[in-house]
Design an enzyme around this catalytic site. Sequence first.
Site, PDB file in Angstrom:
ATOM      1  N   ILE A 238       0.707  -1.341  -0.021  1.00  0.00           N
ATOM      2  CA  ILE A 238      -0.075   0.083   0.078  1.00  0.00           C
ATOM      3  C   ILE A 238       0.790   1.196  -0.131  1.00  0.00           C
ATOM      4  CG2 ILE A 238      -1.969   1.396   1.080  1.00  0.00           C
ATOM      5  CD1 ILE A 238      -2.635  -1.343   2.478  1.00  0.00           C
ATOM      6  N   THR A 239       0.705   1.953  -1.138  1.00  0.00           N
ATOM      7  CA  THR A 239       1.585   3.388  -1.186  1.00  0.00           C
ATOM      8  C   THR A 239       0.848   4.219  -0.172  1.00  0.00           C
ATOM      9  OG1 THR A 239       0.411   4.311  -2.849  1.00  0.00           O
ATOM     10  CG2 THR A 239       2.147   2.779  -3.444  1.00  0.00           C
ATOM     11  N   GLY A 240       1.670   5.117   0.375  1.00  0.00           N
ATOM     12  CA  GLY A 240       0.987   6.213   1.404  1.00  0.00           C
ATOM     13  C   GLY A 240       0.400   5.800   2.348  1.00  0.00           C
ATOM     14  N   ALA A 241       0.817   4.737   3.172  1.00  0.00           N
ATOM     15  CA  ALA A 241       0.276   3.988   4.249  1.00  0.00           C
ATOM     16  C   ALA A 241       0.459   4.606   5.567  1.00  0.00           C
ATOM     17  CB  ALA A 241       0.521   2.518   4.243  1.00  0.00           C
TER      18      ALA A 241
ATOM     19  N   SER B  29      -0.840   7.555   6.496  1.00  0.00           N
ATOM     20  CA  SER B  29      -1.929   8.457   7.267  1.00  0.00           C
ATOM     21  C   SER B  29      -3.214   7.967   6.496  1.00  0.00           C
ATOM     22  CB  SER B  29      -1.457   9.666   7.130  1.00  0.00           C
ATOM     23  OG  SER B  29      -1.636  10.028   5.705  1.00  0.00           O
ATOM     24  N   GLY B  30      -4.132   8.414   6.819  1.00  0.00           N
ATOM     25  CA  GLY B  30      -5.601   8.537   6.228  1.00  0.00           C
ATOM     26  C   GLY B  30      -6.017   6.956   5.725  1.00  0.00           C
TER      27      GLY B  30
ATOM     28  N   TYR C 165      -4.416  18.285  -9.493  1.00  0.00           N
ATOM     29  CA  TYR C 165      -4.892  17.068  -8.531  1.00  0.00           C
ATOM     30  C   TYR C 165      -6.139  16.157  -9.261  1.00  0.00           C
ATOM     31  CZ  TYR C 165      -7.190  14.134  -4.717  1.00  0.00           C
ATOM     32  OH  TYR C 165      -7.889  13.109  -4.056  1.00  0.00           O
TER      33      TYR C 165
HETATM   34  P1  NDP Z   1      -3.351  11.743   3.338  1.00  0.00           P
HETATM   35  O1  NDP Z   1      -2.852  12.976   2.921  1.00  0.00           O
HETATM   36  O2  NDP Z   1      -3.865  11.304   4.684  1.00  0.00           O
HETATM   37  O3  NDP Z   1      -2.744  10.384   2.655  1.00  0.00           O
HETATM   38  C1  NDP Z   1      -1.807  10.413   1.743  1.00  0.00           C
HETATM   39  C2  NDP Z   1      -0.574   9.486   1.782  1.00  0.00           C
HETATM   40  O4  NDP Z   1       0.238   9.724   0.534  1.00  0.00           O
HETATM   41  C3  NDP Z   1       0.233   9.901   2.826  1.00  0.00           C
HETATM   42  O5  NDP Z   1       0.913   8.816   3.766  1.00  0.00           O
HETATM   43  C4  NDP Z   1       1.621  10.671   2.282  1.00  0.00           C
HETATM   44  O6  NDP Z   1       2.424  10.415   2.999  1.00  0.00           O
HETATM   45  C5  NDP Z   1       1.575   9.853   1.046  1.00  0.00           C
HETATM   46  N1  NDP Z   1       2.187  10.460  -0.052  1.00  0.00           N
HETATM   47  C6  NDP Z   1       2.527  11.755  -0.480  1.00  0.00           C
HETATM   48  N2  NDP Z   1       3.260  12.190  -1.128  1.00  0.00           N
HETATM   49  C7  NDP Z   1       3.940  10.971  -1.306  1.00  0.00           C
HETATM   50  C8  NDP Z   1       5.251  10.713  -2.157  1.00  0.00           C
HETATM   51  N3  NDP Z   1       5.775  11.301  -2.865  1.00  0.00           N
HETATM   52  N4  NDP Z   1       5.611   9.272  -1.880  1.00  0.00           N
HETATM   53  C9  NDP Z   1       5.068   8.477  -0.996  1.00  0.00           C
HETATM   54  N5  NDP Z   1       4.044   8.990  -0.479  1.00  0.00           N
HETATM   55  C10 NDP Z   1       3.572   9.968  -0.625  1.00  0.00           C
HETATM   56  O7  NDP Z   1      -4.615  11.596   2.234  1.00  0.00           O
HETATM   57  P2  NDP Z   1      -5.903  10.513   2.025  1.00  0.00           P
HETATM   58  O8  NDP Z   1      -5.882   9.468   2.850  1.00  0.00           O
HETATM   59  O9  NDP Z   1      -7.118  11.357   2.074  1.00  0.00           O
HETATM   60  O10 NDP Z   1      -5.319  10.066   0.437  1.00  0.00           O
HETATM   61  C11 NDP Z   1      -5.236   8.708   0.197  1.00  0.00           C
HETATM   62  C12 NDP Z   1      -6.088   8.496  -1.371  1.00  0.00           C
HETATM   63  O11 NDP Z   1      -7.302   8.613  -1.087  1.00  0.00           O
HETATM   64  C13 NDP Z   1      -5.474   9.470  -2.267  1.00  0.00           C
HETATM   65  O12 NDP Z   1      -5.226   8.716  -3.544  1.00  0.00           O
HETATM   66  C14 NDP Z   1      -6.760  10.476  -2.338  1.00  0.00           C
HETATM   67  O13 NDP Z   1      -6.763  10.966  -3.813  1.00  0.00           O
HETATM   68  C15 NDP Z   1      -7.722   9.561  -2.482  1.00  0.00           C
HETATM   69  N6  NDP Z   1      -9.262  10.206  -2.200  1.00  0.00           N
HETATM   70  C16 NDP Z   1      -9.142  10.966  -0.758  1.00  0.00           C
HETATM   71  C17 NDP Z   1     -10.267  11.408  -0.483  1.00  0.00           C
HETATM   72  C18 NDP Z   1     -10.576  12.172   0.630  1.00  0.00           C
HETATM   73  O14 NDP Z   1     -11.897  12.623   0.811  1.00  0.00           O
HETATM   74  N7  NDP Z   1      -9.601  12.348   1.785  1.00  0.00           N
HETATM   75  C19 NDP Z   1     -11.432  11.115  -1.570  1.00  0.00           C
HETATM   76  C20 NDP Z   1     -11.442  10.435  -2.521  1.00  0.00           C
HETATM   77  C21 NDP Z   1      -9.896   9.821  -2.975  1.00  0.00           C
HETATM   78  P3  NDP Z   1       3.174  11.347   4.243  1.00  0.00           P
HETATM   79  O15 NDP Z   1       2.418  10.751   5.285  1.00  0.00           O
HETATM   80  O16 NDP Z   1       4.502  11.298   4.350  1.00  0.00           O
HETATM   81  O17 NDP Z   1       2.611  12.842   3.691  1.00  0.00           O
HETATM   82 MG1  PMR Z   2     -16.716  18.763  -2.643  1.00  0.00          MG
HETATM   83  C1  PMR Z   2     -22.152  15.575  -3.005  1.00  0.00           C
HETATM   84  C2  PMR Z   2     -21.649  16.347  -3.030  1.00  0.00           C
HETATM   85  C3  PMR Z   2     -20.256  16.270  -2.889  1.00  0.00           C
HETATM   86  C4  PMR Z   2     -19.229  15.557  -2.346  1.00  0.00           C
HETATM   87  C5  PMR Z   2     -19.604  14.031  -2.532  1.00  0.00           C
HETATM   88  C6  PMR Z   2     -18.021  16.081  -2.419  1.00  0.00           C
HETATM   89  C7  PMR Z   2     -16.865  15.290  -2.315  1.00  0.00           C
HETATM   90  N1  PMR Z   2     -18.033  17.193  -2.922  1.00  0.00           N
HETATM   91  C8  PMR Z   2     -19.552  17.832  -2.747  1.00  0.00           C
HETATM   92  C9  PMR Z   2     -20.057  18.776  -3.115  1.00  0.00           C
HETATM   93  C10 PMR Z   2     -19.335  20.150  -3.121  1.00  0.00           C
HETATM   94  N2  PMR Z   2     -18.100  20.134  -2.881  1.00  0.00           N
HETATM   95  C11 PMR Z   2     -20.011  21.248  -3.096  1.00  0.00           C
HETATM   96  C12 PMR Z   2     -21.589  21.553  -3.410  1.00  0.00           C
HETATM   97  C13 PMR Z   2     -19.198  22.248  -2.962  1.00  0.00           C
HETATM   98  C14 PMR Z   2     -19.284  23.885  -3.080  1.00  0.00           C
HETATM   99  C15 PMR Z   2     -19.481  24.381  -1.899  1.00  0.00           C
HETATM  100  C16 PMR Z   2     -17.901  21.716  -2.853  1.00  0.00           C
HETATM  101  C17 PMR Z   2     -16.594  22.172  -2.641  1.00  0.00           C
HETATM  102  C18 PMR Z   2     -15.565  21.580  -2.438  1.00  0.00           C
HETATM  103  C19 PMR Z   2     -14.109  22.005  -2.319  1.00  0.00           C
HETATM  104  C20 PMR Z   2     -13.519  23.421  -2.354  1.00  0.00           C
HETATM  105  N3  PMR Z   2     -15.452  20.159  -2.330  1.00  0.00           N
HETATM  106  C21 PMR Z   2     -14.234  19.593  -2.220  1.00  0.00           C
HETATM  107  C22 PMR Z   2     -13.252  20.763  -2.418  1.00  0.00           C
HETATM  108  C23 PMR Z   2     -11.878  20.554  -2.138  1.00  0.00           C
HETATM  109  O1  PMR Z   2     -10.814  21.372  -2.048  1.00  0.00           O
HETATM  110  C24 PMR Z   2     -11.988  19.007  -2.134  1.00  0.00           C
HETATM  111  C25 PMR Z   2     -11.339  18.489  -3.377  1.00  0.00           C
HETATM  112  O2  PMR Z   2     -11.585  18.906  -4.382  1.00  0.00           O
HETATM  113  O3  PMR Z   2     -10.211  18.103  -3.279  1.00  0.00           O
HETATM  114  C26 PMR Z   2      -9.636  17.598  -4.488  1.00  0.00           C
HETATM  115  C27 PMR Z   2     -13.314  18.873  -2.081  1.00  0.00           C
HETATM  116  C28 PMR Z   2     -14.095  17.219  -2.218  1.00  0.00           C
HETATM  117  N4  PMR Z   2     -15.427  17.177  -2.240  1.00  0.00           N
HETATM  118  C29 PMR Z   2     -15.623  15.871  -2.233  1.00  0.00           C
HETATM  119  C30 PMR Z   2     -14.539  15.281  -2.068  1.00  0.00           C
HETATM  120  C31 PMR Z   2     -14.268  13.645  -1.917  1.00  0.00           C
HETATM  121  C32 PMR Z   2     -13.568  16.019  -1.835  1.00  0.00           C
HETATM  122  C33 PMR Z   2     -12.077  15.678  -1.738  1.00  0.00           C
HETATM  123  C34 PMR Z   2     -11.290  15.078  -2.472  1.00  0.00           C
HETATM  124  C35 PMR Z   2     -10.851  14.109  -3.333  1.00  0.00           C
HETATM  125  O4  PMR Z   2     -11.440  14.238  -4.295  1.00  0.00           O
HETATM  126  O5  PMR Z   2      -9.889  13.360  -3.453  1.00  0.00           O
END
Ligand code: NDP
Ligand code: PMR
Length: 401
Positions: free
Chosen positions: A93-96, A98-99, A276
Amino acid sequence: MALQAYSVLPSAISIHKEGKLSMSLKDTAFLGISINDHLNSEFSLPGLKNKVEINQRNRSVGAIRAQTAATTPAVNLATPQGKKTLRKGSVIITGASSGLGLATAKSLAESGKWHVIMACRDFLKAERAAKSAGMSKENYTIMHLDLSSLDSVRQFADNFKRSERQLDVLVCNAAIYQPTAKEPSYTADGFELSVGTNHLGHFLLARLLLDDLKQSDYPSKRLIIVGSITGNTNTLAGNVPPKANLGDLRGLAGGLSGLNSSTMIDGGDFDGAKAYKDSKVCNMLTMQEFHRRFHEETGITFASLYPGCIATTGLFREHIPLFRLLFPPFQKYITKGYVSEEESGKRLAQVVSDPSLTKSGVYWSWNKTSASFENQLSEEASDAEKAKKVWEISEKLVGLA
Ligand code: NDP
Ligand code: PMR
């Protein structure tokens, strides 16, 4: 108006590594809408006053060695009762650290059925994270991987091969998100950092480890690349500006270097949030291209997923404090898209190991009752012609073609 927002929000000021103080109108945008639209008399942020965020990463320096290797035993081990049982699976698992990655590692490790190779750029952080998640030592190994350096990716693949572990599942999970960056930053190889790390680093890693997956004798071998709703413009979330759009790939073809080409895949001006989302589109296209090229021949299951909005993770570490404060309740109570880190980890763990999720080429999502379903990708994220082009250009950029 924007300046007024700053006067009540000193927290939106950031100090860059070089010590420069900077502010911009973009910083005042919260949830895609100007902060001014959100601030009213009912809303106050006493805790944020005078807080200045220094965006400095705490990295571990120096050589980090892979922990001692161990050979995974063969598939069907006989128990004392003579029953055959499945050996422990081996999953990278890459990036394990956190999160989502950590929660998935924890869930798989706790099941007792998996040995997790935590592929992380910060060894100490990963070790502390594993300990505080209560993972026991025999269930995980930490190996150094920095996806923002192609050399590091190659080194990781070599180290892994030398470890003589089997590889049953590879999870490309790590990512960075730079929504407030004014200027692009770059990987060791000169690619814009988000696409360079989230897409190109993983692309090379997956290609280098494909043979190891092929050789696995595990009943279901899988390559999983984490996608997201925000890269899919067929959703509300995917329509929040800036929208993902790879265009005609001219920036990618030019190497995303910002020298003779744009840093953005579509050739446009740098935008960290878009970069992103574009990288997530590449992740989802790559999964499908892997499926088309290799599923039949290898039997490997290729999958992507949207785990839900895990609004509390480190992904948002570079966002303004106001965003980080309001994003979780916004997702919990307004969009209802929120999912806890623990729940998201269980979801990804299902994609790793659930015997019912073996279908290849699928983008998984979960409904309100947390049941998985095959989700529909946007037009661009399911464009086979684009996937082929992204694959071919990426091969050149990472030195495989
Ligand atoms: P986190 O920031 O908690 O986790 C990201 C991980 O990636 C960390 O472990 C970080 O390491 C690692 N990482 C970043 N850069 C590098 C690098 N250069 N080399 C190796 N590892 C690296 O974020 P999330 O858990 O939220 O994100 C995990 C995945 O989930 C991502 O692919 C994200 O796009 C996806 N995702 C997240 C959503 C959300 O709502 N959070 C929604 C949809 C998808 P370090 O701890 O060292 O910074
Ligand atoms: Mg978003 C059903 C509505 C929904 C969901 C499931 C997400 C998920 N978001 C929704 C709606 C909205 N978002 C709306 C209506 C707005 C305007 C007010 C909004 C805004 C917003 C911002 C500024 N949302 C965001 C951001 C971010 O900076 C996040 C992002 O785009 O990261 C790339 C984000 C996200 N919204 C989500 C999810 C899952 C993210 C997080 C990141 C990701 O895709 O990994």
